[in-house]
Design a protein around this motif. Structure first.
Motif, PDB file in Angstrom:
ATOM      1  N   PRO A  84       3.231   5.049 -11.328  1.00 37.75           N
ATOM      2  CA  PRO A  84       4.464   4.989 -11.182  1.00 37.75           C
ATOM      3  C   PRO A  84       5.102   4.121 -10.461  1.00 37.75           C
ATOM      4  O   PRO A  84       4.578   3.596  -9.727  1.00 37.75           O
ATOM      5  CB  PRO A  84       4.969   6.370 -10.348  1.00 37.75           C
ATOM      6  CG  PRO A  84       3.634   7.207 -10.476  1.00 37.75           C
ATOM      7  CD  PRO A  84       2.641   6.257 -10.569  1.00 37.75           C
ATOM      8  N   ALA A  85       6.412   3.516 -10.653  1.00 39.87           N
ATOM      9  CA  ALA A  85       7.041   2.393 -10.007  1.00 39.87           C
ATOM     10  C   ALA A  85       7.842   2.961  -8.642  1.00 39.87           C
ATOM     11  O   ALA A  85       8.642   2.374  -8.293  1.00 39.87           O
ATOM     12  CB  ALA A  85       7.902   1.786 -10.878  1.00 39.87           C
ATOM     13  N   THR A  86       7.197   3.802  -8.090  1.00 39.88           N
ATOM     14  CA  THR A  86       7.771   4.381  -6.859  1.00 39.88           C
ATOM     15  C   THR A  86       6.914   3.694  -5.926  1.00 39.88           C
ATOM     16  O   THR A  86       7.669   3.918  -4.607  1.00 39.88           O
ATOM     17  CB  THR A  86       7.683   5.990  -6.844  1.00 39.88           C
ATOM     18  OG1 THR A  86       6.350   6.526  -7.123  1.00 39.88           O
ATOM     19  CG2 THR A  86       8.491   6.624  -7.978  1.00 39.88           C
ATOM     20  N   ASP A  87       6.018   3.408  -5.827  1.00 44.66           N
ATOM     21  CA  ASP A  87       5.115   2.656  -4.535  1.00 44.66           C
ATOM     22  C   ASP A  87       5.217   1.419  -4.428  1.00 44.66           C
ATOM     23  O   ASP A  87       4.967   0.513  -5.247  1.00 44.66           O
ATOM     24  CB  ASP A  87       3.615   3.301  -4.693  1.00 44.66           C
ATOM     25  CG  ASP A  87       2.871   2.995  -3.562  1.00 44.66           C
ATOM     26  OD1 ASP A  87       3.458   2.539  -2.567  1.00 44.66           O
ATOM     27  OD2 ASP A  87       1.766   3.192  -3.538  1.00 44.66           O
ATOM     28  N   SER A  88       5.899   1.090  -3.613  1.00 41.88           N
ATOM     29  CA  SER A  88       6.026  -0.605  -3.263  1.00 41.88           C
ATOM     30  C   SER A  88       5.022  -1.329  -2.722  1.00 41.88           C
ATOM     31  O   SER A  88       5.375  -2.347  -2.384  1.00 41.88           O
ATOM     32  CB  SER A  88       7.543  -0.889  -2.535  1.00 41.88           C
ATOM     33  OG  SER A  88       7.305  -0.104  -1.190  1.00 41.88           O
ATOM     34  N   GLY A  89       3.998  -0.842  -2.339  1.00 40.95           N
ATOM     35  CA  GLY A  89       2.781  -1.367  -1.846  1.00 40.95           C
ATOM     36  C   GLY A  89       2.374  -2.463  -2.449  1.00 40.95           C
ATOM     37  O   GLY A  89       2.346  -2.737  -3.625  1.00 40.95           O
ATOM     38  N   HIS A  90       1.383  -3.349  -1.931  1.00 42.09           N
ATOM     39  CA  HIS A  90       0.668  -4.261  -2.513  1.00 42.09           C
ATOM     40  C   HIS A  90      -0.634  -3.814  -3.260  1.00 42.09           C
ATOM     41  O   HIS A  90      -1.331  -3.177  -2.408  1.00 42.09           O
ATOM     42  CB  HIS A  90       0.405  -5.603  -1.294  1.00 42.09           C
ATOM     43  CG  HIS A  90       1.702  -6.264  -0.890  1.00 42.09           C
ATOM     44  ND1 HIS A  90       2.268  -7.389  -1.583  1.00 42.09           N
ATOM     45  CD2 HIS A  90       2.416  -6.177   0.335  1.00 42.09           C
ATOM     46  CE1 HIS A  90       3.172  -7.858  -0.837  1.00 42.09           C
ATOM     47  NE2 HIS A  90       3.262  -7.083   0.284  1.00 42.09           N
ATOM     48  N   TYR A  91      -0.902  -3.993  -4.332  1.00 39.03           N
ATOM     49  CA  TYR A  91      -2.132  -3.688  -4.754  1.00 39.03           C
ATOM     50  C   TYR A  91      -3.021  -4.926  -4.479  1.00 39.03           C
ATOM     51  O   TYR A  91      -3.309  -5.813  -5.717  1.00 39.03           O
ATOM     52  CB  TYR A  91      -1.937  -3.398  -6.255  1.00 39.03           C
ATOM     53  CG  TYR A  91      -1.073  -2.332  -6.275  1.00 39.03           C
ATOM     54  CD1 TYR A  91      -1.487  -1.099  -6.169  1.00 39.03           C
ATOM     55  CD2 TYR A  91       0.486  -2.397  -6.409  1.00 39.03           C
ATOM     56  CE1 TYR A  91      -0.577   0.068  -6.452  1.00 39.03           C
ATOM     57  CE2 TYR A  91       0.984  -1.364  -6.647  1.00 39.03           C
ATOM     58  CZ  TYR A  91       0.766  -0.132  -6.672  1.00 39.03           C
ATOM     59  OH  TYR A  91       1.476   0.989  -6.510  1.00 39.03           O
ATOM     60  N   ILE A  92      -3.604  -4.969  -3.414  1.00 39.71           N
ATOM     61  CA  ILE A  92      -4.455  -6.256  -3.125  1.00 39.71           C
ATOM     62  C   ILE A  92      -5.849  -5.266  -2.634  1.00 39.71           C
ATOM     63  O   ILE A  92      -5.807  -4.450  -1.677  1.00 39.71           O
ATOM     64  CB  ILE A  92      -3.990  -6.730  -2.078  1.00 39.71           C
ATOM     65  CG1 ILE A  92      -4.573  -8.122  -1.429  1.00 39.71           C
ATOM     66  CG2 ILE A  92      -3.610  -6.146  -0.457  1.00 39.71           C
ATOM     67  CD1 ILE A  92      -3.898  -9.105  -0.987  1.00 39.71           C
ATOM     68  N   THR A  93      -6.884  -6.386  -2.757  1.00 44.08           N
ATOM     69  CA  THR A  93      -8.242  -5.963  -2.576  1.00 44.08           C
ATOM     70  C   THR A  93      -8.943  -7.024  -1.773  1.00 44.08           C
ATOM     71  O   THR A  93      -8.066  -8.252  -1.769  1.00 44.08           O
ATOM     72  CB  THR A  93      -9.212  -5.575  -3.488  1.00 44.08           C
ATOM     73  OG1 THR A  93      -9.073  -6.434  -4.796  1.00 44.08           O
ATOM     74  CG2 THR A  93      -8.774  -4.095  -4.121  1.00 44.08           C
ATOM     75  N   CYS A  94     -10.219  -7.236  -1.432  1.00 39.78           N
ATOM     76  CA  CYS A  94     -10.690  -7.992  -0.742  1.00 39.78           C
ATOM     77  C   CYS A  94     -10.576  -9.459  -1.207  1.00 39.78           C
ATOM     78  O   CYS A  94     -10.337 -10.445  -0.299  1.00 39.78           O
ATOM     79  CB  CYS A  94     -12.391  -7.842  -0.444  1.00 39.78           C
ATOM     80  SG  CYS A  94     -13.339  -9.122   0.513  1.00 39.78           S
ATOM     81  N   SER A  95     -10.889  -9.799  -2.554  1.00 37.63           N
ATOM     82  CA  SER A  95     -10.557 -11.292  -2.839  1.00 37.63           C
ATOM     83  C   SER A  95      -9.173 -11.744  -2.443  1.00 37.63           C
ATOM     84  O   SER A  95      -9.179 -12.748  -2.232  1.00 37.63           O
ATOM     85  CB  SER A  95     -10.951 -11.207  -4.375  1.00 37.63           C
ATOM     86  OG  SER A  95     -10.041 -10.471  -5.170  1.00 37.63           O
ATOM     87  N   GLY A  96      -8.209 -11.046  -2.822  1.00 35.32           N
ATOM     88  CA  GLY A  96      -6.938 -11.617  -2.503  1.00 35.32           C
ATOM     89  C   GLY A  96      -6.774 -11.839  -0.826  1.00 35.32           C
ATOM     90  O   GLY A  96      -5.938 -12.969  -0.402  1.00 35.32           O
TER      91      GLY A  96
END
Length: 296
Positions: free
Chosen positions: A195-207
């Motif tokens: 859903p487009a409700t969560d405004s967090g960053h979708y980031i993991t270790c490589s980022g």
């Protein structure tokens, strides 16, 4: 009429997160890291040994997750490696429930001698702005960001600021989801069905390591396996499974508000081998973590 989808409130997130912790090895994974690696890491903080006033300063940055218990374990390791040293511990945490729970844990821990606690009920950005407005750039020997960079507005700027807060020979510990985790696959391949409700960053270790490389700072990555039993996510009407899906998606009552096709697609994605494995009939989602130790 089916209610519309919406993001979890801060209070609802706390409840969903508790369910996650009860069924995952997140804290056990961090305990293993503390036992195996932390003594060596904090032993390298040489100012703790040689500072004339025997005063050490330790900052905890706990944003988005309740990890006070992990923080206190790190403090005890600092005390064990550097006996007799005073620890000035500052916590930056915007969630009032997490702050209250941390204070309660401290009050129940009589063994924490020579430790002072200062709580800043602020986001990391608010704390940074406050520091810059005051013009007093306090230096710390040890700063840790545990599972919090998903929620900051500008990740490179945040890392750069807190790295600048390290004293000579200080360490910055960043704990973030691994590229090998199910989260990484979910966010990469199935982001459009979240859903487009969560405004967090979708980031993991490589980022994060890309940011550290661009800043030219030395760092080392430790990979630790962790699992999360999500079996109940696939049981119709299961309350625990419902909370798990809420945590996975950042959405209140996802199973009750998401269109059926979206729900089925996400549940199918969760069963893919890059996201989870099956052990003794249980579905174990990969929650692997990366511990990144950054030099000053």
């Amino acid at each position: 009429m089916i209610p519309s989808m919406r993001s979890l409130t801060a209070e609802e997130y706390v409840e969903a997160f508790k369910s996650f912790l009860e069924h995952s090895t997140e804290h056990q994974c961090m305990d293993e890291f503390n036992k195996e690696q932390m003594p060596t890491i904090v032993a390298g903080i040489t100012r703790l040994c040689h500072h004339m006033s025997h005063k050490a300063e330790h900052a905890s940055l706990l944003l988005g997750d309740f990890l006070a218990g992990v923080d206190l374990k790190m403090i005890r390791i600092l005390q064990a490696v550097h006996p007799g040293v005073f620890i000035d511990n500052e916590i930056v945490e915007p969630n009032p429930q997490h702050v209250a729970a941390y204070k309660k844990l401290v009050n129940q821990a009589p063994d924490l001698q020579n430790v002072s606690f200062i709580w800043h009920q602020l986001t990391s950005l608010e704390y940074e702005q406050q520091v810059k407005e005051r013009g007093t750039h306090k230096k710390f020997d040890f700063i840790h960001m545990i599972q919090m960079l998903y929620r900051v507005e500008d990740i490179p700027s945040t890392i750069k600021f807190f790295h600048s807060c390290l004293d000579h020979h200080g360490k910055l510990l960043i704990i973030i989801l691994s590229d090998s985790s199910g989260w990484a696959s979910l966010w990469k391949k199935h982001r459009d069905c979240l859903p487009a409700t969560d405004s967090g960053h979708y980031i993991t270790c490589s980022g994060i390591t890309e940011v550290l490389q661009s800043l030219g700072v030395q760092h080392r990555v430790y990979e630790l396996p962790s699992g999360w039993d999500i079996t109940e996510c696939f049981t119709e009407g299961d309350a625990v499974g419902g909370r798990m899906m809420d945590f996975l998606t950042g959405t209140k009552n996802f199973l009750g508000t998401a269109p059926p096709a979206l729900r089925r697609r996400l549940q199918a994605a969760l069963r893919q081998p890059e996201c989870s494995s099956t052990r003794d009939g249980r579905v174990i989602f990969s929650n692997n973590l990366s511990m990144i130790v950054v030099e000053s």
